[in-house]
Design a protein around this motif. Structure first.
Motif, mmCIF file in Angstrom:
data_model
loop_
_atom_site.group_PDB
_atom_site.id
_atom_site.type_symbol
_atom_site.label_atom_id
_atom_site.label_comp_id
_atom_site.label_asym_id
_atom_site.label_seq_id
_atom_site.Cartn_x
_atom_site.Cartn_y
_atom_site.Cartn_z
ATOM 1 N N GLN A 194 1.130 4.083 -2.967
ATOM 2 C CA GLN A 194 0.996 5.521 -2.711
ATOM 3 C C GLN A 194 2.157 6.303 -3.326
ATOM 4 O O GLN A 194 1.975 7.432 -3.809
ATOM 5 N N LEU A 195 3.349 5.702 -3.329
ATOM 6 C CA LEU A 195 4.539 6.369 -3.855
ATOM 7 C C LEU A 195 4.721 6.165 -5.356
ATOM 8 O O LEU A 195 5.646 6.720 -5.946
ATOM 9 N N GLY A 196 3.873 5.346 -5.965
ATOM 10 C CA GLY A 196 3.901 5.194 -7.414
ATOM 11 C C GLY A 196 4.736 4.050 -7.949
ATOM 12 O O GLY A 196 4.979 3.967 -9.152
ATOM 13 N N LEU A 197 5.167 3.133 -7.082
ATOM 14 C CA LEU A 197 5.964 1.991 -7.537
ATOM 15 C C LEU A 197 5.116 0.748 -7.787
ATOM 16 O O LEU A 197 5.535 -0.156 -8.517
ATOM 17 N N VAL A 198 3.945 0.679 -7.174
ATOM 18 C CA VAL A 198 3.057 -0.475 -7.295
ATOM 19 C C VAL A 198 1.693 0.012 -7.775
ATOM 20 O O VAL A 198 1.174 1.001 -7.239
ATOM 21 N N PRO A 199 1.104 -0.636 -8.789
ATOM 22 C CA PRO A 199 -0.233 -0.239 -9.246
ATOM 23 C C PRO A 199 -1.245 -0.282 -8.116
ATOM 24 O O PRO A 199 -1.206 -1.176 -7.271
ATOM 25 N N ALA A 200 -2.146 0.680 -8.106
ATOM 26 C CA ALA A 200 -3.110 0.787 -7.009
ATOM 27 C C ALA A 200 -3.959 -0.469 -6.870
ATOM 28 O O ALA A 200 -4.289 -0.897 -5.778
ATOM 29 N N SER A 204 -2.244 -3.113 -4.683
ATOM 30 C CA SER A 204 -1.667 -2.734 -3.399
ATOM 31 C C SER A 204 -2.233 -3.545 -2.243
ATOM 32 O O SER A 204 -1.615 -3.650 -1.198
ATOM 33 N N SER A 205 -3.407 -4.148 -2.420
ATOM 34 C CA SER A 205 -3.996 -4.964 -1.364
ATOM 35 C C SER A 205 -4.172 -6.382 -1.862
ATOM 36 O O SER A 205 -4.819 -6.602 -2.887
ATOM 37 N N PRO A 206 -3.576 -7.377 -1.177
ATOM 38 C CA PRO A 206 -3.686 -8.753 -1.625
ATOM 39 C C PRO A 206 -5.131 -9.223 -1.533
ATOM 40 O O PRO A 206 -5.885 -8.821 -0.661
ATOM 41 N N PRO A 240 0.813 -1.229 0.000
ATOM 42 C CA PRO A 240 0.000 0.000 0.000
ATOM 43 C C PRO A 240 0.843 1.274 0.000
ATOM 44 O O PRO A 240 0.493 2.252 -0.663
ATOM 45 N N VAL A 241 1.964 1.278 0.706
ATOM 46 C CA VAL A 241 2.822 2.457 0.726
ATOM 47 C C VAL A 241 3.521 2.625 -0.618
ATOM 48 O O VAL A 241 3.604 3.736 -1.155
ATOM 49 N N LEU A 242 4.013 1.531 -1.187
ATOM 50 C CA LEU A 242 4.656 1.615 -2.498
ATOM 51 C C LEU A 242 3.663 2.032 -3.571
ATOM 52 O O LEU A 242 4.024 2.692 -4.547
#
Length: 210
Positions: free
Chosen positions: A195-201, A204-206, A191-193
């Protein structure tokens, strides 16, 4: 011989005599020298271990060898082994996530104040791995050393983190996460990544089965 020959360096003679005397005493008495003090300088096994364990440029294998040697010499290293396990586990998890989400996980220069750089085409996030409790003094030191609020820093800590410290860190673009080996890393960090743009929204939650 090098110490006492004429025109050789004699500045270190008192220290060498002291170390020699201590070595002789240790050999005769069987005592183990955990720490020696001379003119305010401390030479200690535990202090050395703490410094080496915290250096990102030293390999995990080398750190493990150091702990093995210290343990054989009678130094308690349980806490340092836990710190090493935490560091290696977090690095492995971040490397695995980088393959899944197509960003790079790059070890940083030893002189940097970080353990890892997470990098995509448009985003850079520095990572600090912190064994133990995060204190306000840590946050202030990280903020002062970075001095660039445009560059995000992710701190993964093994200790609990209060909301007050999280809020203080957020003002300097420092994002704090509490995690220990055995817990779901992606669930905490994604979720933090995101928010920072490294992981697609959307990732972000499994997903959890019904």
């Amino acid at each position: 011989m090098a110490v006492f020959l004429p025109e050789t360096n004699v500045a270190g003679v008192p220290v060498l005599i002291l170390v020699g005397a201590l070595a002789v005493y240790a050999g005769i008495s069987g005592q183990q020298l955990i720490q020696v003090s001379k003119d305010g300088a401390q030479f200690g096994t535990r202090k050395l271990i703490r410094k080496v364990i915290s250096r990102p440029d030293v390999s995990v294998a080398a750190k493990s060898d150091l702990l093995d040697a210290a343990e054989e010499d009678g130094v308690m290293v349980t806490r340092y082994r836990q710190a090493l396990e935490f560091e290696q586990s977090a690095l492995d998890e971040l490397t695995s996530m980088s393959s899944t989400y197509s960003f790079q996980a790059i070890p940083t220069d030893p002189d940097e104040n970080h353990d890892l750089l997470l990098k995509s085409v448009q985003v850079e996030v520095f990572v600090i791995l912190k064994w133990g409790t995060v204190k306000p003094t840590h946050v202030r030191r990280w903020a002062e050393k970075d001095g660039n609020m445009q560059r995000a820093t992710l701190v993964v800590s093994s200790g609990l983190i209060s909301e007050r410290i999280k809020s203080e860190a957020a003002r300097s673009n420092i994002h704090l996460i509490s995690w220990r080996p055995g817990q779901d890393f992606a669930e905490k960090v994604a979720p933090v990544l995101s928010q920072l743009g490294l992981v697609p929204a959307r990732d972000s939650s499994p997903a959890h089965p019904n």
